[in-house]
Design a protein around this motif. Structure first.
Motif, PDB file in Angstrom:
ATOM      1  N   GLY A 179       0.871  -0.971   0.197  1.00 57.40           N
ATOM      2  CA  GLY A 179       0.056   0.027   0.035  1.00 57.40           C
ATOM      3  C   GLY A 179       0.900   1.146   0.149  1.00 57.40           C
ATOM      4  O   GLY A 179       2.209   1.316  -0.146  1.00 57.40           O
ATOM      5  N   LYS A 180       0.143   2.289   0.163  1.00 51.71           N
ATOM      6  CA  LYS A 180       0.989   3.664   0.054  1.00 51.71           C
ATOM      7  C   LYS A 180       0.443   4.549   0.971  1.00 51.71           C
ATOM      8  O   LYS A 180      -0.561   4.712   1.301  1.00 51.71           O
ATOM      9  CB  LYS A 180       0.893   4.163  -1.109  1.00 51.71           C
ATOM     10  CG  LYS A 180       1.383   3.435  -2.407  1.00 51.71           C
ATOM     11  CD  LYS A 180       0.975   3.927  -3.808  1.00 51.71           C
ATOM     12  CE  LYS A 180       1.365   3.178  -4.990  1.00 51.71           C
ATOM     13  NZ  LYS A 180       1.053   3.769  -6.232  1.00 51.71           N
ATOM     14  N   GLY A 181       1.474   5.125   1.884  1.00 52.73           N
ATOM     15  CA  GLY A 181       1.247   6.126   2.719  1.00 52.73           C
ATOM     16  C   GLY A 181       0.690   6.163   4.114  1.00 52.73           C
ATOM     17  O   GLY A 181       0.620   6.893   4.916  1.00 52.73           O
ATOM     18  N   SER A 182       0.478   4.791   4.421  1.00 50.41           N
ATOM     19  CA  SER A 182      -0.469   4.251   5.518  1.00 50.41           C
ATOM     20  C   SER A 182       0.563   3.948   6.627  1.00 50.41           C
ATOM     21  O   SER A 182       1.902   3.896   6.457  1.00 50.41           O
ATOM     22  CB  SER A 182      -1.331   3.449   5.430  1.00 50.41           C
ATOM     23  OG  SER A 182      -0.390   2.092   5.074  1.00 50.41           O
ATOM     24  N   ALA A 225       1.944   0.591   5.733  1.00 47.47           N
ATOM     25  CA  ALA A 225       2.777   0.604   4.636  1.00 47.47           C
ATOM     26  C   ALA A 225       4.105   0.998   5.316  1.00 47.47           C
ATOM     27  O   ALA A 225       5.182   0.299   4.688  1.00 47.47           O
ATOM     28  CB  ALA A 225       2.436   1.541   3.542  1.00 47.47           C
ATOM     29  N   ARG A 226       4.402   2.071   5.833  1.00 43.96           N
ATOM     30  CA  ARG A 226       5.654   2.282   6.639  1.00 43.96           C
ATOM     31  C   ARG A 226       6.179   1.318   7.392  1.00 43.96           C
ATOM     32  O   ARG A 226       7.105   1.022   7.238  1.00 43.96           O
ATOM     33  CB  ARG A 226       5.515   3.698   7.096  1.00 43.96           C
ATOM     34  CG  ARG A 226       5.068   5.020   6.437  1.00 43.96           C
ATOM     35  CD  ARG A 226       5.201   6.219   7.172  1.00 43.96           C
ATOM     36  NE  ARG A 226       4.176   6.382   8.026  1.00 43.96           N
ATOM     37  CZ  ARG A 226       2.967   6.797   8.101  1.00 43.96           C
ATOM     38  NH1 ARG A 226       2.443   7.176   6.921  1.00 43.96           N
ATOM     39  NH2 ARG A 226       2.129   6.811   9.384  1.00 43.96           N
ATOM     40  N   GLU A 231       7.284  -1.591   5.347  1.00 44.02           N
ATOM     41  CA  GLU A 231       8.550  -1.658   4.754  1.00 44.02           C
ATOM     42  C   GLU A 231       9.711  -1.800   5.637  1.00 44.02           C
ATOM     43  O   GLU A 231      10.936  -2.214   5.549  1.00 44.02           O
ATOM     44  CB  GLU A 231       8.542  -0.111   4.057  1.00 44.02           C
ATOM     45  CG  GLU A 231       9.886   0.227   3.300  1.00 44.02           C
ATOM     46  CD  GLU A 231       9.717   1.500   2.477  1.00 44.02           C
ATOM     47  OE1 GLU A 231      10.559   1.640   1.536  1.00 44.02           O
ATOM     48  OE2 GLU A 231       8.883   2.489   2.945  1.00 44.02           O
ATOM     49  N   ILE A 291       8.037  -5.565  -4.465  1.00 40.56           N
ATOM     50  CA  ILE A 291       6.591  -4.539  -4.123  1.00 40.56           C
ATOM     51  C   ILE A 291       5.771  -4.284  -5.171  1.00 40.56           C
ATOM     52  O   ILE A 291       6.116  -3.865  -6.065  1.00 40.56           O
ATOM     53  CB  ILE A 291       7.208  -3.394  -3.499  1.00 40.56           C
ATOM     54  CG1 ILE A 291       8.198  -3.288  -2.291  1.00 40.56           C
ATOM     55  CG2 ILE A 291       6.170  -2.458  -2.927  1.00 40.56           C
ATOM     56  CD1 ILE A 291       8.024  -4.290  -1.149  1.00 40.56           C
ATOM     57  N   ASP A 313       2.736  -2.935  -7.257  1.00 42.97           N
ATOM     58  CA  ASP A 313       2.057  -1.707  -7.476  1.00 42.97           C
ATOM     59  C   ASP A 313       0.807  -1.659  -7.939  1.00 42.97           C
ATOM     60  O   ASP A 313       0.059  -1.661  -8.766  1.00 42.97           O
ATOM     61  CB  ASP A 313       2.723  -0.877  -8.938  1.00 42.97           C
ATOM     62  CG  ASP A 313       2.333   0.412  -8.984  1.00 42.97           C
ATOM     63  OD1 ASP A 313       1.871   1.079  -8.034  1.00 42.97           O
ATOM     64  OD2 ASP A 313       2.472   1.038 -10.212  1.00 42.97           O
ATOM     65  N   GLU A 360      -3.123  -1.006  -5.445  1.00 47.53           N
ATOM     66  CA  GLU A 360      -3.597  -0.233  -4.208  1.00 47.53           C
ATOM     67  C   GLU A 360      -4.016  -1.209  -3.130  1.00 47.53           C
ATOM     68  O   GLU A 360      -4.621  -2.430  -3.619  1.00 47.53           O
ATOM     69  CB  GLU A 360      -5.039   0.490  -4.719  1.00 47.53           C
ATOM     70  CG  GLU A 360      -4.478   1.627  -5.385  1.00 47.53           C
ATOM     71  CD  GLU A 360      -3.943   2.921  -4.780  1.00 47.53           C
ATOM     72  OE1 GLU A 360      -4.031   2.882  -3.480  1.00 47.53           O
ATOM     73  OE2 GLU A 360      -2.753   3.385  -5.490  1.00 47.53           O
TER      74      GLU A 360
END
Length: 317
Positions: A145-148, A151-152, A155, A169, A171, A173
């Motif tokens: 995912g991104k920005g959540s 996600a952080r 990673e 990873i 790509d 949503e």
């Protein structure tokens, strides 16, 4: 004339009763998260429980995040309740990180009320991947995912356990995670939410998955709080899952009077089982989670905990 006078007197009496009843109702503003998020939904459920149980009227406000919730303490009154991870309160009071240069005496007046469901890390893998340990994700395609927060955090864990360079990873949503897992587009996905997480429920119900459990050593390496997801939480889950979490707590300030803080805390705990019948994520909250609170608890809430025989630490007083 007498009839008119009696009618007028009766109207005044009824109006007085209405005013007294309205003034007896305690009004609170609860600020948590963005509309549509699980934490906003929790706020709605909490407001409904408070209304059904007594004289506390809770108005839900949308929030852009926990940092904003803390910052608004500076301008809010005694009716303000907000949610945030306990660690952010410590940072605000110390003027550190995102609060550097933004310190305010009002932060010292923040007081805890009660814990709510924690953000819980889930590493969800297809059974076909054969992966049962987070350190064995080499050559797997993972959706972060991104920005959540999830996600952080996901990673970060890939780096901690030495698989960041060997994992692909995806790509895609996060909202498409379940379908991507079912059609083989990914081998697994990472999500953070109060358990049982809706997307993990869906994934487990629609295909065979493994939610990875972490060792105590791995959890210690993340420097996060350990949380155990009981066996049977998800379809096909036969054993407990040990994972990490970010505790979340409802806070107010010393501007709130003791009786209101007491009533909020008492009503919350006495209705938590009923809340759990509405949404299972409330079942993951228990008094032991008070140990995640690293700052002072409001004196009104302390009164309830003492009456209920629930142990608090010296730091809470």
């Amino acid at each position: 004339m007498k009839t008119i006078l009696k009618t007028a007197v009766a109207a005044i009496v009824l109006t007085s009763v209405a005013i007294t009843t309205a003034s007896a109702e305690t009004r609170v503003t609860y600020k948590s998260a963005k509309t549509g998020s699980s934490y906003y939904q929790m706020g709605v459920e909490l407001a409904e429980a408070m209304k059904a149980a007594g004289d506390i009227s809770v108005t839900i406000e949308e929030s852009q995040g926990s940092v904003q919730n803390v910052m608004e303490v500076r301008a809010r009154g005694g009716d303000y309740v907000f949610t945030t991870p306990p660690a952010l309160v410590g940072l605000a009071q110390g003027g550190k990180a995102m609060f550097e240069g933004k310190g305010d005496p009002a932060f010292e007046d923040i007081r805890a009320l009660f814990p709510i469901p924690s953000l819980t890390m889930h590493f969800v893998m297809s059974a076909g991947s054969g992966v049962t340990d987070i350190a064995d994700l080499d050559d797997q395609t993972i959706l972060l995912g991104k920005g959540s927060f999830g996600a952080r955090e996901g990673e970060k864990y890939l780096g901690l356990f030495g698989v960041a360079e060997s994992v692909e990873i995806a790509d895609v949503e996060l909202s498409n995670a379940v379908s991507a897992l079912k059609n083989g587009q990914i081998d697994g996905f990472v999500t953070a939410g109060s358990y049982p997480a809706p997307n993990v429920i869906e994934a487990a119900a629609s295909s065979s998955v493994t939610v990875l459990s972490m060792t105590d050593a791995q959890i210690a390496e993340t420097k996060r709080t350990k949380l155990t997801i009981p066996a049977g939480t998800y379809a096909g889950q036969e054993a407990d899952i040990n994972t990490t979490s970010l505790p979340v707590v409802a806070f107010t300030t010393t501007k709130m009077d003791d009786d209101t803080a007491y009533a909020l805390t008492k009503t919350y705990w006495e209705n938590k089982a009923k809340l759990g019948e509405t949404s299972r994520w409330w079942n993951g909250v228990n008094p032991a989670m008070l140990s995640n609170i690293t700052s002072k608890i409001h004196p009104g809430a302390v009164r309830y905990y003492q009456e209920a025989g629930i142990d608090l630490s010296d730091a809470h007083m």
